[in-house]
Design a protein around this motif. Structure first.
Motif, PDB file in Angstrom:
ATOM      1  N   ARG A   1       9.936   5.635  15.827  1.00  0.00           N
ATOM      2  CA  ARG A   1      10.943   6.263  14.971  1.00  0.00           C
ATOM      3  C   ARG A   1      10.346   7.349  14.102  1.00  0.00           C
ATOM      4  O   ARG A   1      10.897   8.444  13.978  1.00  0.00           O
ATOM      5  N   TYR A   2       9.187   7.087  13.482  1.00  0.00           N
ATOM      6  CA  TYR A   2       8.630   8.069  12.560  1.00  0.00           C
ATOM      7  C   TYR A   2       7.950   9.244  13.256  1.00  0.00           C
ATOM      8  O   TYR A   2       7.850  10.336  12.673  1.00  0.00           O
ATOM      9  N   VAL A   3       7.474   9.055  14.469  1.00  0.00           N
ATOM     10  CA  VAL A   3       6.944  10.182  15.235  1.00  0.00           C
ATOM     11  C   VAL A   3       8.068  11.185  15.501  1.00  0.00           C
ATOM     12  O   VAL A   3       7.913  12.396  15.285  1.00  0.00           O
ATOM     13  N   ILE A   4       9.208  10.676  15.958  1.00  0.00           N
ATOM     14  CA  ILE A   4      10.362  11.545  16.229  1.00  0.00           C
ATOM     15  C   ILE A   4      10.889  12.154  14.933  1.00  0.00           C
ATOM     16  O   ILE A   4      11.205  13.353  14.863  1.00  0.00           O
ATOM     17  N   TYR A   5      10.971  11.359  13.887  1.00  0.00           N
ATOM     18  CA  TYR A   5      11.452  11.812  12.580  1.00  0.00           C
ATOM     19  C   TYR A   5      10.596  12.966  12.058  1.00  0.00           C
ATOM     20  O   TYR A   5      11.121  13.982  11.578  1.00  0.00           O
TER      21      TYR A   5
ATOM     22  N   TYR B   1       0.814  -1.212   0.000  1.00  0.00           N
ATOM     23  CA  TYR B   1       0.000   0.000   0.000  1.00  0.00           C
ATOM     24  C   TYR B   1       0.853   1.268   0.000  1.00  0.00           C
ATOM     25  O   TYR B   1       0.400   2.327  -0.420  1.00  0.00           O
ATOM     26  N   MET B   2       2.106   1.193   0.448  1.00  0.00           N
ATOM     27  CA  MET B   2       2.975   2.371   0.400  1.00  0.00           C
ATOM     28  C   MET B   2       3.420   2.690  -1.027  1.00  0.00           C
ATOM     29  O   MET B   2       3.852   3.801  -1.317  1.00  0.00           O
TER      30      MET B   2
ATOM     31  N   LEU C   1       6.855  16.016   3.668  1.00  0.00           N
ATOM     32  CA  LEU C   1       7.585  17.175   4.183  1.00  0.00           C
ATOM     33  C   LEU C   1       9.075  17.072   3.872  1.00  0.00           C
ATOM     34  O   LEU C   1       9.717  18.044   3.461  1.00  0.00           O
ATOM     35  N   ALA C   2       9.638  15.867   4.034  1.00  0.00           N
ATOM     36  CA  ALA C   2      11.073  15.669   3.826  1.00  0.00           C
ATOM     37  C   ALA C   2      11.492  15.802   2.370  1.00  0.00           C
ATOM     38  O   ALA C   2      12.680  15.980   2.079  1.00  0.00           O
ATOM     39  N   HIS C   3      10.545  15.736   1.434  1.00  0.00           N
ATOM     40  CA  HIS C   3      10.910  15.915   0.028  1.00  0.00           C
ATOM     41  C   HIS C   3      11.356  17.342  -0.268  1.00  0.00           C
ATOM     42  O   HIS C   3      11.914  17.603  -1.344  1.00  0.00           O
ATOM     43  N   GLN C   4      11.120  18.254   0.658  1.00  0.00           N
ATOM     44  CA  GLN C   4      11.680  19.595   0.526  1.00  0.00           C
ATOM     45  C   GLN C   4      13.201  19.546   0.584  1.00  0.00           C
ATOM     46  O   GLN C   4      13.885  20.337  -0.080  1.00  0.00           O
ATOM     47  N   PHE C   5      13.757  18.614   1.357  1.00  0.00           N
ATOM     48  CA  PHE C   5      15.219  18.452   1.428  1.00  0.00           C
ATOM     49  C   PHE C   5      15.772  18.081   0.054  1.00  0.00           C
ATOM     50  O   PHE C   5      16.808  18.586  -0.382  1.00  0.00           O
ATOM     51  N   LEU C   6      15.073  17.157  -0.643  1.00  0.00           N
ATOM     52  CA  LEU C   6      15.517  16.740  -1.974  1.00  0.00           C
ATOM     53  C   LEU C   6      15.300  17.847  -2.991  1.00  0.00           C
ATOM     54  O   LEU C   6      16.159  18.120  -3.830  1.00  0.00           O
ATOM     55  N   ALA C   7      14.148  18.497  -2.908  1.00  0.00           N
ATOM     56  CA  ALA C   7      13.815  19.539  -3.883  1.00  0.00           C
ATOM     57  C   ALA C   7      14.787  20.708  -3.822  1.00  0.00           C
ATOM     58  O   ALA C   7      15.120  21.303  -4.850  1.00  0.00           O
ATOM     59  N   LYS C   8      15.260  21.037  -2.608  1.00  0.00           N
ATOM     60  CA  LYS C   8      16.166  22.169  -2.435  1.00  0.00           C
ATOM     61  C   LYS C   8      17.609  21.732  -2.160  1.00  0.00           C
ATOM     62  O   LYS C   8      18.442  22.529  -1.774  1.00  0.00           O
ATOM     63  N   LYS C   9      17.857  20.449  -2.374  1.00  0.00           N
ATOM     64  CA  LYS C   9      19.216  19.904  -2.230  1.00  0.00           C
ATOM     65  C   LYS C   9      19.833  20.255  -0.869  1.00  0.00           C
ATOM     66  O   LYS C   9      20.989  20.668  -0.768  1.00  0.00           O
ATOM     67  N   MET C  10      19.046  20.067   0.185  1.00  0.00           N
ATOM     68  CA  MET C  10      19.492  20.355   1.546  1.00  0.00           C
ATOM     69  C   MET C  10      20.187  19.104   2.094  1.00  0.00           C
ATOM     70  O   MET C  10      19.625  18.333   2.874  1.00  0.00           O
TER      71      MET C  10
ATOM     72  N   ARG D   1       4.633   8.168   8.723  1.00  0.00           N
ATOM     73  CA  ARG D   1       5.705   8.151   7.728  1.00  0.00           C
ATOM     74  C   ARG D   1       5.300   8.899   6.467  1.00  0.00           C
ATOM     75  O   ARG D   1       6.097   9.656   5.900  1.00  0.00           O
ATOM     76  N   LEU D   2       4.045   8.702   6.017  1.00  0.00           N
ATOM     77  CA  LEU D   2       3.574   9.390   4.818  1.00  0.00           C
ATOM     78  C   LEU D   2       3.654  10.905   4.995  1.00  0.00           C
ATOM     79  O   LEU D   2       4.184  11.613   4.141  1.00  0.00           O
TER      80      LEU D   2
END
Length: 434
Positions: free
Chosen positions: A405-409, A273-274, A358-367, A352-353
């Motif tokens: 893990r994902y709550v903290i992440y 499903y992911m 949200l974390a795709h901002q890191f990839l989009a802006k090469k952070m 996680r979803l």
């Protein structure tokens, strides 16, 4: 049948509705295959299949030097700039060729060592050698798939994904019925060949429009830019699969191989499903975030994605939880101890979803630094918590670790993205990390 107006006017909903159809077909086929695997190879066989799948996922990144997200980003940004695209693909070509040679040779000559590491026996060294032969197909498919995603060609992506999956499913069933666990492992090893053939059959005309194959040069003008994505891919794909392999081995050593198979079966259901969200990330979220340069625009798009995806995803996960016993009975009839794992796995996947969008901002802006820090934190938390909790809670402790893990992440990623925009307001906006 006409598509309702509210869907036609929303690109994300159009992608989601089409993707949902593909996933529904995949799920039906997957139910059949997983049931067949459970009956023929049992928990121990499922554990072995999990190990090999982790290896192939790891190699998907390694064979392409992790440039997939870089290809998606730069194709999305420069699809009308032929010169920039030629630089991109020349660099990717050099990276992939070098990686294919190094990875293929390493796998072939270290087959016994790798087989012992994955399966505690050298019996499956021939499978590793077979994968070494298919490495070129894995690497090339990954780069071409990046073009599909960068152009947001979601209809073609759906066709490629579905046809490739159905062919690999047929291959798996045929070889499984004839050769048992060996057949299933061989099917996994040669699936990349089928996937590349399907992609080229459907997408070759578009590829020729954007990649001037005859003009590719053995030069790396965008080496620095793509290496940043290679580094991020190492932490997001390579390390995560190493960790899953080690966690599965830890379960075998500290509990039993049957429990390792139970956890692997739970992750198989989760990954089915992911897949629904994975395509949305690369087809929509990453290209969209790459084109947004203001906090207001980002917040508006993020809220729109959450409002669209989270209710759909949440409703589906609640349904899966309520029907968990029926799901087990249909797919894994003898895996009765899996039931308590659902609540933690589903809750963890929901958080996680939200986190990954949200974390795709890191990839989009090469952070790069932020991305690496959060990935290491996530993997470290998972392995450490799993190792600690499995002593008190058995295999359920592993999925508890997944949720915590994902709550903290999520909280950490939220703080870092907020910090990025605070710094951006005080400096000249750019497309790199603070």
């Amino acid at each position: 049948m006409k598509i309702p107006q509210f869907i036609r006017g929303n690109l994300l909903l159009k992608m989601t509705s089409l993707n949902a159809t593909v996933i529904a077909i995949r799920l039906v086929v997957s139910l059949f295959i997983q049931r067949l695997l459970a009956e023929i190879v049992g928990e121990a066989g499922i554990s072995k299949i999990g190990q090999l799948r982790n290896l192939t996922q790891l190699l998907t990144s390694v064979s392409s030097v992790g440039v997939f997200n870089g290809v998606v980003k730069y194709v999305a940004e420069h699809k009308d700039d032929k010169e920039q695209l030629q630089k991109l693909f020349s660099t990717a070509f050099v990276f992939v060729v070098l990686s294919i040679v190094i990875t293929g040779v390493t796998l072939f000559f270290a087959a016994n060592i790798i087989s012992n590491y994955l399966f505690t026996t050298s019996e499956y060294a021939y499978i590793i050698k077979l994968i070494a032969v298919t490495i070129p197909f894995i690497g090339i498919h990954r780069v071409f798939n990046g073009v599909v995603n960068g152009l947001s060609q979601y209809k073609k992506f759906a066709k490629i994904d579905l046809l490739g999956y159905l062919l690999s499913a047929v291959l798996t069933v045929i070889l499984l019925l004839q050769y048992n666990i060996d057949g299933a492992l061989v099917a996994i090893a040669i699936t990349p060949v089928l996937q590349l053939i399907v992609l080229l059959y459907i997408f070759i005309k578009v590829l020729r429009e954007y990649i001037q194959f005859s003009s590719l040069q053995f030069k790396v003008p965008l080496a620095r830019s793509l290496l940043a994505f290679s580094l991020m891919s190492f932490f997001s794909t390579v390390l995560i699969n190493f960790v899953e392999i080690d966690v599965r081995t830890m379960i075998v050593n500290r509990i039993t191989e049957v429990d390792a198979g139970i956890w692997t079966a739970m992750t198989f259901i989760s990954k089915n499903y992911m897949v629904f969200s994975a395509a949305i990330f690369t087809l929509y979220v990453l290209p969209k975030f790459a084109s947004i340069h203001t906090e207001t625009g980002f917040k508006k798009e993020l809220l729109s994605i959450y409002k669209t995806l989270l209710p759909i995803f949440g409703a589906g996960m609640i349904l899966v939880y309520l029907l968990r016993y029926q799901v087990i009975e249909i797919i894994y009839p003898d895996f009765t101890t899996m039931a308590p794992l659902f609540k933690w796995q589903l809750a963890g996947d929901f958080v996680r979803l939200g986190s990954l969008v949200l974390a795709h901002q890191f990839l989009a802006k090469k952070m790069v630094r932020n991305f690496i820090f959060t990935e290491l934190l996530s993997l470290g938390l998972f392995y450490g918590l799993a190792y600690y909790l499995v002593g008190d809670y058995g295999v359920e402790g592993v999925v508890m670790a997944h949720f915590i893990r994902y709550v903290i992440y999520f909280l950490v990623v939220l703080i870092l993205v907020w910090r990025y925009f605070r710094i951006q307001k005080r400096t000249i906006p750019n497309d790199s990390e603070d």
